[in-house]
Write a protein that holds these residues in place. Sequence first.
Motif, short mmCIF file in Angstrom:
data_model
loop_
_atom_site.label_atom_id
_atom_site.label_comp_id
_atom_site.label_asym_id
_atom_site.label_seq_id
_atom_site.Cartn_x
_atom_site.Cartn_y
_atom_site.Cartn_z
N UNK A 157 -14.96 -3.67 1.08
CA UNK A 157 -14.35 -2.34 1.12
C UNK A 157 -12.83 -2.42 1.00
N UNK A 158 -12.20 -3.29 1.80
CA UNK A 158 -10.74 -3.36 1.87
C UNK A 158 -10.15 -4.60 1.20
N UNK A 159 -10.99 -5.48 0.68
CA UNK A 159 -10.49 -6.70 0.04
C UNK A 159 -10.33 -7.83 1.03
N UNK A 160 -10.08 -9.02 0.51
CA UNK A 160 -9.98 -10.21 1.36
C UNK A 160 -8.81 -10.15 2.31
N UNK A 161 -7.73 -9.45 1.93
CA UNK A 161 -6.55 -9.36 2.80
C UNK A 161 -6.45 -8.00 3.50
N UNK A 162 -7.48 -7.17 3.35
CA UNK A 162 -7.55 -5.82 3.93
C UNK A 162 -6.53 -4.86 3.32
N UNK A 194 -1.01 -8.45 -4.05
CA UNK A 194 -0.25 -9.66 -3.73
C UNK A 194 0.76 -9.32 -2.64
N UNK A 195 0.67 -10.03 -1.52
CA UNK A 195 1.58 -9.81 -0.40
C UNK A 195 2.64 -10.91 -0.37
N UNK A 196 3.79 -10.64 0.21
CA UNK A 196 4.86 -11.66 0.28
C UNK A 196 4.38 -12.91 1.02
N UNK A 197 4.83 -14.05 0.57
CA UNK A 197 4.46 -15.29 1.24
C UNK A 197 5.19 -15.43 2.57
N UNK A 198 6.31 -14.73 2.71
CA UNK A 198 7.07 -14.79 3.95
C UNK A 198 7.41 -13.37 4.42
N UNK A 199 7.17 -13.11 5.67
CA UNK A 199 7.54 -11.84 6.30
C UNK A 199 8.45 -12.16 7.47
N UNK A 218 3.80 4.21 -4.95
CA UNK A 218 3.26 3.17 -5.83
C UNK A 218 2.41 2.19 -5.05
N UNK A 219 2.81 1.89 -3.80
CA UNK A 219 1.99 1.00 -2.98
C UNK A 219 0.63 1.65 -2.68
N UNK A 220 0.64 2.93 -2.37
CA UNK A 220 -0.62 3.62 -2.11
C UNK A 220 -1.53 3.53 -3.33
#
Length: 353
Positions: free
Chosen positions: A115-120, A125-130, A253-255
Amino acid sequence: MTDLFSRRHFLAATGGMLAAGAVRSAPLLAASASAPRKVIVDADIGVDDTMALLLLHFAPEVDIVGITTVNGNGTLDNTTRNALFLSEKFGIQAPVAKGAGVSLDNRTDTAPTFIHGDNAMGNIVLPSRINRTVDARPAWQMIVDMVHAHPHEIMILGLGRLTNLALALRHDPTIATLTREVIVMGGGFGLHGDLGNVTPAAEANFKGDPMAADMVCGASWPMTIVGVDVTFQTTMTDAYLQDIRDQGGPASRLIWDVTRFYMAFHRQRLGLDAMYVNDASASAYLLRPDLFKTRRGAVRVVCGGVADGESIQKPAGKRFPPGAWDNRPEQAVCTDVDPDGVRNLFARLMRGH
């Protein structure tokens, strides 16, 4: 707009009340004129939680003072990472506290990656560093601390399993009398033919921790439940989301990006050419309770058995022999919604950013 909703808007504007199944007239709206409402968002940050969180963040009448995380749409590590990512990307200054990864009865469920994908987050693609880091306190402790620091001011928006709220109550039951209001997306009462979305009887948040849901519904704080039988009444299409994307900024755009995977689930698994607006409906209630109709009554959540997680309300004024609903506080359950009003609210706030 139908006569029903026209009448409700008039009553909300004049402070009036419907006799039965009333729309809650809004001291909250009046209060927002003087100061933003302090809100803790308790969530299993996935696709629909992202929509709900950003809707509140961009509402000038709301001050998000805390974000607490729980497992559900993703693992606890993923939902916490997603909360930190959104906070950093959009300048949400509230502390983020990591919450419960196991239910009160020690359930550990597999995240619904289909439903939400492997990373929810819809597999974007999410940043490698937060750079943002979690608060040192567990989620329940942050909830307790904030309620005591701001008595009668804190609103809690529960968008996932209610484990953190239940743990906060266990550690300090007095917070129930000091919390301004609790609004949760969870349960289902069959009002439009829907009781649940993970079993015929139960919705995912309540099914994930029914003991917590029953405890939270039985606390003495003012509470409103926005169940799937109402959230399913509001849908968003690709055309609607594309219009917001093209007229908005990075948040819009993120939505669009995170909903691609979510929309595919609705098409392929549910046969819909649109997606349900679950968590954002609870945010919409917080901002515009006049868009919803409610009824009051004691609520119980079934713990165990074939109907595990089912939510059942005993409507106020109905007489039954003595039973499990006695001596429980009356809570508000949403029974209807103005879908166009919710969509217009979401579009207005998102297009501005």
